[in-house]
Design a protein around this motif. Structure first.
Motif, PDB file in Angstrom:
ATOM      1  N   GLN A 129       0.830  -1.215   0.000  1.00  0.00           N
ATOM      2  CA  GLN A 129       0.000   0.000   0.000  1.00  0.00           C
ATOM      3  C   GLN A 129       0.861   1.260   0.000  1.00  0.00           C
ATOM      4  OE1 GLN A 129      -0.393  -2.694   1.839  1.00  0.00           O
ATOM      5  NE2 GLN A 129      -2.541  -3.292   1.920  1.00  0.00           N
ATOM      6  N   VAL A 130       1.999   1.211   0.692  1.00  0.00           N
ATOM      7  CA  VAL A 130       2.917   2.356   0.696  1.00  0.00           C
ATOM      8  C   VAL A 130       3.386   2.645  -0.729  1.00  0.00           C
ATOM      9  CG1 VAL A 130       5.237   3.108   1.378  1.00  0.00           C
ATOM     10  CG2 VAL A 130       3.706   2.108   3.089  1.00  0.00           C
ATOM     11  N   ALA A 131       3.747   1.580  -1.456  1.00  0.00           N
ATOM     12  CA  ALA A 131       4.220   1.756  -2.832  1.00  0.00           C
ATOM     13  C   ALA A 131       3.149   2.402  -3.708  1.00  0.00           C
ATOM     14  CB  ALA A 131       4.634   0.399  -3.413  1.00  0.00           C
ATOM     15  N   GLY A 179       3.450  10.804  -6.298  1.00  0.00           N
ATOM     16  CA  GLY A 179       4.360  11.284  -7.329  1.00  0.00           C
ATOM     17  C   GLY A 179       3.618  11.764  -8.564  1.00  0.00           C
ATOM     18  N   LEU A 180       2.605  11.018  -8.987  1.00  0.00           N
ATOM     19  CA  LEU A 180       1.836  11.394 -10.177  1.00  0.00           C
ATOM     20  C   LEU A 180       1.060  12.689  -9.958  1.00  0.00           C
ATOM     21  CD1 LEU A 180       0.507   7.858 -11.196  1.00  0.00           C
ATOM     22  CD2 LEU A 180       2.251   9.194 -12.386  1.00  0.00           C
ATOM     23  N   ASN A 217      10.793   5.453  -6.352  1.00  0.00           N
ATOM     24  CA  ASN A 217      10.750   4.790  -5.034  1.00  0.00           C
ATOM     25  C   ASN A 217       9.650   3.738  -4.972  1.00  0.00           C
ATOM     26  OD1 ASN A 217      12.848   6.281  -4.016  1.00  0.00           O
ATOM     27  ND2 ASN A 217      11.552   7.809  -3.013  1.00  0.00           N
ATOM     28  N   ALA A 218       8.505   4.053  -5.592  1.00  0.00           N
ATOM     29  CA  ALA A 218       7.387   3.110  -5.587  1.00  0.00           C
ATOM     30  C   ALA A 218       7.780   1.808  -6.275  1.00  0.00           C
ATOM     31  CB  ALA A 218       6.175   3.732  -6.278  1.00  0.00           C
ATOM     32  N   TYR A 219       8.404   1.935  -7.444  1.00  0.00           N
ATOM     33  CA  TYR A 219       8.823   0.736  -8.183  1.00  0.00           C
ATOM     34  C   TYR A 219       9.990   0.029  -7.486  1.00  0.00           C
ATOM     35  CZ  TYR A 219       5.781   1.743 -12.136  1.00  0.00           C
ATOM     36  OH  TYR A 219       4.681   1.939 -12.936  1.00  0.00           O
ATOM     37  N   LEU A 220      10.803   0.805  -6.781  1.00  0.00           N
ATOM     38  CA  LEU A 220      11.928   0.214  -6.053  1.00  0.00           C
ATOM     39  C   LEU A 220      11.432  -0.700  -4.934  1.00  0.00           C
ATOM     40  CD1 LEU A 220      14.995   0.046  -5.715  1.00  0.00           C
ATOM     41  CD2 LEU A 220      14.866   2.050  -4.207  1.00  0.00           C
TER      42      LEU A 220
END
Length: 291
Positions: free
Chosen positions: A232-234, A241-242, A259-262
């Motif tokens: 959920q954080v991702a 970001g969007l 960061n989300a994809y990381l």
């Protein structure tokens, strides 16, 4: 009370090496307890709860063990519906098939509601939103007339919240959260009620209420961080970001997307990566429409 309950209680008691007298102490006479295990008598719910305390079980664990023992068709439908996280077409089609078969011989409002939710989600998968709404509104029409909602109602309506206009969805969310006050000590409280705010972010974006969506997403992101719910954080970081990229077009916004994809990469979660890609496409399509 179903007589098979006594059989399951007996199996649990024996597996713990407890005597009948130990389990029934202070609750009922051992003779009556023995008759209960044999299915010869029924007992009150109050006595049943006290027996569970003596067996060191809560009602949720017992219901789970009971469902395993009895292979309840109804319980299996509910179990797999509650496990549903994303729109998984295979699981949804199986739930539709199972609920259809069950409803042929049983009148059951809750299973019928699950059936309609699954049908709605399948239609969403095929981009048939008008048909999906027709299924969703069958549930809303019933709940709209109710002064009190319970956890089963709340789980149902949250799964189709995105089908409603923003104003209706906000009303549903507000009412659901008020109803949730009576469950604030329930072990599943946040798992059930947090998704309302999470889903409402989409609706606010669709209504071009970008700043409100940004604020609510930040609130939900903070809670998910505290609870270390990294999937959920991702997703919330991606949304953040969007939204910021749409509002400010800054380099730091791109960093949030990375960061989300990381997070998905570190967790080696390919399903999450796919979910992030779909979310990025969907949110961008909303934001570009509102540009």
């Amino acid at each position: 009370m179903d007589y098979e309950i006594g059989t399951v209680i007996k199996e649990i008691r024996k597996s713990k090496n407890y005597s009948q007298s130990k389990v029934s102490k202070g609750i009922m006479h051992q003779t009556n307890y023995s008759k209960f295990e044999l299915g010869e008598i029924e007992i009150s719910y109050d006595k049943f709860k006290k027996l569970l305390v003596n067996l060191e079980l809560d009602i949720i664990e017992f219901e789970y063990l009971y469902a395993l023992r009895t292979h309840s068709h109804r319980q299996n439908i509910i179990h797999y519906f509650y496990k549903l996280r994303f729109i998984d077409e295979e699981i949804l089609n199986q739930l539709i098939k199972d609920s259809t078969k069950y409803l042929e011989n049983n009148s059951d409002r809750f299973i019928n509601d699950i059936h309609n939710v699954c049908k709605a989600l399948i239609e969403v998968k095929g981009d048939n939103f008008d048909v999906a709404k027709s299924y969703g509104y069958k549930i809303w029409e019933r709940l709209e007339r109710s002064d009190n909602w319970y956890l089963s109602d709340i789980k149902l309506i949250n799964s189709i919240l995105f089908l409603f206009p923003v104003e209706t969805a906000e009303h549903i969310t507000e009412f659901a959260l008020k109803q949730g006050l009576k469950y604030d000590h329930h072990p599943e409280y946040e798992n059930i009620f947090l998704p309302f705010k999470y889903n409402l972010v989409h609706l606010l974006l669709r209504g071009n209420r970008i700043e409100e969506a940004k604020s609510l997403n930040e609130e939900v992101l903070h809670t998910f961080k505290e609870k270390k719910l990294y999937t959920q954080v991702a997703l919330c970081k991606l949304r953040k970001g969007l939204i910021e990229l749409h509002l400010n077009k800054t380099e730091s916004s791109k960093g949030l997307l990375e960061n989300a994809y990381l997070i998905a990469e570190v967790l080696n979660d390919k399903e999450l990566t796919m979910k992030l890609k779909k979310e990025e496409i969907y949110v961008n399509s909303i934001l570009s429409t509102n540009a």
